[in-house]
Motif scaffolding. Structure first.
Motif, PDB file in Angstrom:
ATOM      1  N   MET A   1       0.822  -1.183   0.000  1.00  0.00           N
ATOM      2  CA  MET A   1       0.000   0.000   0.000  1.00  0.00           C
ATOM      3  C   MET A   1       0.871   1.253   0.000  1.00  0.00           C
ATOM      4  SD  MET A   1      -3.166   1.353   0.643  1.00  0.00           S
ATOM      5  CE  MET A   1      -3.841   2.796   1.356  1.00  0.00           C
ATOM      6  N   ILE A   2       1.871   1.293   0.870  1.00  0.00           N
ATOM      7  CA  ILE A   2       2.739   2.464   0.957  1.00  0.00           C
ATOM      8  C   ILE A   2       3.491   2.668  -0.347  1.00  0.00           C
ATOM      9  CG2 ILE A   2       4.760   3.441   2.115  1.00  0.00           C
ATOM     10  CD1 ILE A   2       3.678   2.118   4.695  1.00  0.00           C
ATOM     11  N   GLN A   3       3.996   1.572  -0.917  1.00  0.00           N
ATOM     12  CA  GLN A   3       4.702   1.684  -2.192  1.00  0.00           C
ATOM     13  C   GLN A   3       3.774   2.215  -3.273  1.00  0.00           C
ATOM     14  OE1 GLN A   3       6.300  -2.293  -2.622  1.00  0.00           O
ATOM     15  NE2 GLN A   3       8.343  -1.576  -2.084  1.00  0.00           N
ATOM     16  N   TYR A   4       2.552   1.719  -3.324  1.00  0.00           N
ATOM     17  CA  TYR A   4       1.605   2.163  -4.350  1.00  0.00           C
ATOM     18  C   TYR A   4       1.264   3.638  -4.163  1.00  0.00           C
ATOM     19  CZ  TYR A   4      -2.467   2.675  -7.282  1.00  0.00           C
ATOM     20  OH  TYR A   4      -3.349   3.124  -8.235  1.00  0.00           O
ATOM     21  N   ILE A   5       0.928   4.036  -2.948  1.00  0.00           N
ATOM     22  CA  ILE A   5       0.542   5.426  -2.686  1.00  0.00           C
ATOM     23  C   ILE A   5       1.684   6.377  -3.038  1.00  0.00           C
ATOM     24  CG2 ILE A   5       0.061   7.064  -0.800  1.00  0.00           C
ATOM     25  CD1 ILE A   5      -2.400   5.576  -1.690  1.00  0.00           C
ATOM     26  N   ASN A   6       2.915   5.957  -2.785  1.00  0.00           N
ATOM     27  CA  ASN A   6       4.053   6.829  -3.085  1.00  0.00           C
ATOM     28  C   ASN A   6       4.593   6.653  -4.497  1.00  0.00           C
ATOM     29  OD1 ASN A   6       4.655   8.593  -0.801  1.00  0.00           O
ATOM     30  ND2 ASN A   6       4.729   6.672   0.315  1.00  0.00           N
ATOM     31  N   SER A   7       3.950   5.802  -5.296  1.00  0.00           N
ATOM     32  CA  SER A   7       4.337   5.687  -6.702  1.00  0.00           C
ATOM     33  C   SER A   7       3.644   6.799  -7.487  1.00  0.00           C
ATOM     34  CB  SER A   7       3.928   4.319  -7.263  1.00  0.00           C
ATOM     35  OG  SER A   7       2.523   4.268  -7.441  1.00  0.00           O
ATOM     36  N   GLU A   8       4.014   6.960  -8.748  1.00  0.00           N
ATOM     37  CA  GLU A   8       3.363   7.971  -9.583  1.00  0.00           C
ATOM     38  C   GLU A   8       1.862   7.716  -9.688  1.00  0.00           C
ATOM     39  OE1 GLU A   8       5.286   8.954 -13.299  1.00  0.00           O
ATOM     40  OE2 GLU A   8       7.242   8.546 -12.420  1.00  0.00           O
ATOM     41  N   LYS A   9       1.460   6.443  -9.662  1.00  0.00           N
ATOM     42  CA  LYS A   9       0.037   6.108  -9.730  1.00  0.00           C
ATOM     43  C   LYS A   9      -0.738   6.634  -8.514  1.00  0.00           C
ATOM     44  CE  LYS A   9       0.820   1.864 -12.337  1.00  0.00           C
ATOM     45  NZ  LYS A   9       0.751   0.403 -12.289  1.00  0.00           N
ATOM     46  N   GLY A  10      -0.055   6.792  -7.411  1.00  0.00           N
ATOM     47  CA  GLY A  10      -0.715   7.251  -6.193  1.00  0.00           C
ATOM     48  C   GLY A  10      -0.812   8.760  -6.058  1.00  0.00           C
ATOM     49  N   ASP A  11      -0.118   9.501  -6.928  1.00  0.00           N
ATOM     50  CA  ASP A  11      -0.128  10.966  -6.825  1.00  0.00           C
ATOM     51  C   ASP A  11      -1.537  11.560  -6.826  1.00  0.00           C
ATOM     52  OD1 ASP A  11       2.610  10.881  -6.645  1.00  0.00           O
ATOM     53  OD2 ASP A  11       2.981  11.667  -8.662  1.00  0.00           O
ATOM     54  N   PRO A  12      -2.431  11.119  -7.736  1.00  0.00           N
ATOM     55  CA  PRO A  12      -3.787  11.688  -7.715  1.00  0.00           C
ATOM     56  C   PRO A  12      -4.552  11.386  -6.423  1.00  0.00           C
ATOM     57  CG  PRO A  12      -3.390  10.519  -9.787  1.00  0.00           C
ATOM     58  CD  PRO A  12      -2.244  10.215  -8.876  1.00  0.00           C
ATOM     59  N   ILE A  13      -4.296  10.232  -5.845  1.00  0.00           N
ATOM     60  CA  ILE A  13      -4.970   9.874  -4.588  1.00  0.00           C
ATOM     61  C   ILE A  13      -4.493  10.788  -3.473  1.00  0.00           C
ATOM     62  CG2 ILE A  13      -5.268   8.046  -2.858  1.00  0.00           C
ATOM     63  CD1 ILE A  13      -4.818   6.048  -5.230  1.00  0.00           C
ATOM     64  N   LEU A  14      -3.186  11.009  -3.411  1.00  0.00           N
ATOM     65  CA  LEU A  14      -2.637  11.907  -2.396  1.00  0.00           C
ATOM     66  C   LEU A  14      -3.143  13.328  -2.592  1.00  0.00           C
ATOM     67  CD1 LEU A  14       1.044  10.617  -2.263  1.00  0.00           C
ATOM     68  CD2 LEU A  14      -0.706  10.333  -0.511  1.00  0.00           C
ATOM     69  N   ALA A  15      -3.212  13.760  -3.858  1.00  0.00           N
ATOM     70  CA  ALA A  15      -3.640  15.128  -4.159  1.00  0.00           C
ATOM     71  C   ALA A  15      -5.044  15.413  -3.648  1.00  0.00           C
ATOM     72  CB  ALA A  15      -3.553  15.380  -5.656  1.00  0.00           C
ATOM     73  N   VAL A  16      -5.931  14.420  -3.752  1.00  0.00           N
ATOM     74  CA  VAL A  16      -7.308  14.593  -3.278  1.00  0.00           C
ATOM     75  C   VAL A  16      -7.308  14.908  -1.780  1.00  0.00           C
ATOM     76  CG1 VAL A  16      -9.474  13.358  -2.839  1.00  0.00           C
ATOM     77  CG2 VAL A  16      -8.366  13.172  -5.069  1.00  0.00           C
ATOM     78  N   GLN A  17      -6.379  14.311  -1.055  1.00  0.00           N
ATOM     79  CA  GLN A  17      -6.293  14.514   0.391  1.00  0.00           C
ATOM     80  C   GLN A  17      -5.404  15.708   0.768  1.00  0.00           C
ATOM     81  OE1 GLN A  17      -8.011  12.779   2.726  1.00  0.00           O
ATOM     82  NE2 GLN A  17      -9.042  11.801   1.013  1.00  0.00           N
ATOM     83  N   GLY A  18      -4.851  16.395  -0.250  1.00  0.00           N
ATOM     84  CA  GLY A  18      -3.958  17.525   0.017  1.00  0.00           C
ATOM     85  C   GLY A  18      -2.591  17.077   0.492  1.00  0.00           C
ATOM     86  N   LYS A  19      -2.202  15.866   0.138  1.00  0.00           N
ATOM     87  CA  LYS A  19      -0.921  15.289   0.561  1.00  0.00           C
ATOM     88  C   LYS A  19       0.041  15.257  -0.616  1.00  0.00           C
ATOM     89  CE  LYS A  19      -2.869  14.015   4.474  1.00  0.00           C
ATOM     90  NZ  LYS A  19      -2.686  14.738   5.676  1.00  0.00           N
ATOM     91  N   ILE A  20       1.319  15.085  -0.312  1.00  0.00           N
ATOM     92  CA  ILE A  20       2.326  14.943  -1.350  1.00  0.00           C
ATOM     93  C   ILE A  20       3.145  13.691  -1.100  1.00  0.00           C
ATOM     94  CG2 ILE A  20       2.458  17.389  -1.924  1.00  0.00           C
ATOM     95  CD1 ILE A  20       4.892  17.644  -0.144  1.00  0.00           C
ATOM     96  N   SER A  21       3.726  13.171  -2.166  1.00  0.00           N
ATOM     97  CA  SER A  21       4.489  11.933  -2.089  1.00  0.00           C
ATOM     98  C   SER A  21       5.832  12.150  -1.404  1.00  0.00           C
ATOM     99  CB  SER A  21       4.711  11.395  -3.504  1.00  0.00           C
ATOM    100  OG  SER A  21       5.530  10.259  -3.476  1.00  0.00           O
ATOM    101  N   ALA A  22       6.397  11.078  -0.910  1.00  0.00           N
ATOM    102  CA  ALA A  22       7.730  11.105  -0.315  1.00  0.00           C
ATOM    103  C   ALA A  22       8.813  10.771  -1.339  1.00  0.00           C
ATOM    104  CB  ALA A  22       7.799  10.116   0.845  1.00  0.00           C
ATOM    105  N   ARG A  23       8.406  10.545  -2.592  1.00  0.00           N
ATOM    106  CA  ARG A  23       9.374  10.197  -3.635  1.00  0.00           C
ATOM    107  C   ARG A  23      10.336  11.349  -3.902  1.00  0.00           C
ATOM    108  NH1 ARG A  23       5.191   9.555  -6.756  1.00  0.00           N
ATOM    109  NH2 ARG A  23       6.074  10.900  -8.360  1.00  0.00           N
ATOM    110  N   LYS A  24      11.592  11.003  -4.133  1.00  0.00           N
ATOM    111  CA  LYS A  24      12.606  12.020  -4.448  1.00  0.00           C
ATOM    112  C   LYS A  24      12.298  12.726  -5.763  1.00  0.00           C
ATOM    113  CE  LYS A  24      15.752  10.924  -1.181  1.00  0.00           C
ATOM    114  NZ  LYS A  24      15.854  11.724  -0.030  1.00  0.00           N
ATOM    115  N   ASP A  25      11.672  12.013  -6.722  1.00  0.00           N
ATOM    116  CA  ASP A  25      11.402  12.608  -8.037  1.00  0.00           C
ATOM    117  C   ASP A  25      10.024  13.278  -8.120  1.00  0.00           C
ATOM    118  OD1 ASP A  25       9.832  10.314  -7.984  1.00  0.00           O
ATOM    119  OD2 ASP A  25      10.258   9.779 -10.068  1.00  0.00           O
ATOM    120  N   PHE A  26       9.339  13.421  -7.012  1.00  0.00           N
ATOM    121  CA  PHE A  26       8.025  14.051  -7.004  1.00  0.00           C
ATOM    122  C   PHE A  26       8.165  15.531  -7.341  1.00  0.00           C
ATOM    123  CE2 PHE A  26       4.454  16.129  -4.802  1.00  0.00           C
ATOM    124  CZ  PHE A  26       3.399  15.433  -5.351  1.00  0.00           C
TER     125      PHE A  26
END
Length: 98
Positions: A1-26
């Motif tokens: 789950m954590i890997q998916y949420i922090n992958s590029e595929k998870g960016d839209p999900i995080l955005a809905v919650q006002g969150k940002i990814s922990a990925r270095k390339d974000f």
């Protein structure tokens, strides 16, 4: 789950919650458009590291706050409050981290 949420595929999900990814390339610049006051946090990323979640963090905060208030209101000395707080925190840790 954590890997998916922090992958590029998870960016839209995080955005809905006002969150940002922990990925270095974000793309932090894009995510923070219109939120310049939050930039200070992303500026600190090179100096930070991940920390584990704290189980029942609210209860721990309450224990610490109550210990401080006991001293502030003269109901206990700093040493007494610290001793009591240490015991309560140890009990909390023992019950939450089995």
């Amino acid at each position: 789950m954590i890997q998916y949420i922090n992958s590029e595929k998870g960016d839209p999900i995080l955005a809905v919650q006002g969150k940002i990814s922990a990925r270095k390339d974000f793309d932090y610049a894009k995510a923070l458009e219109g939120k310049e006051r939050l930039k200070v946090f992303t500026d600190e990323f090179p100096y930070t590291c991940a920390r584990p979640a704290v189980i029942n963090e609210k209860a721990i905060d309450e224990l610490i706050t109550n210990a401080i208030l006991e001293v502030d209101y003269g109901k206990a000395t700093a040493e007494e409050a610290l001793k009591s707080l240490t015991q309560k925190l140890n009990e909390n840790i023992a019950s939450n981290y089995k």
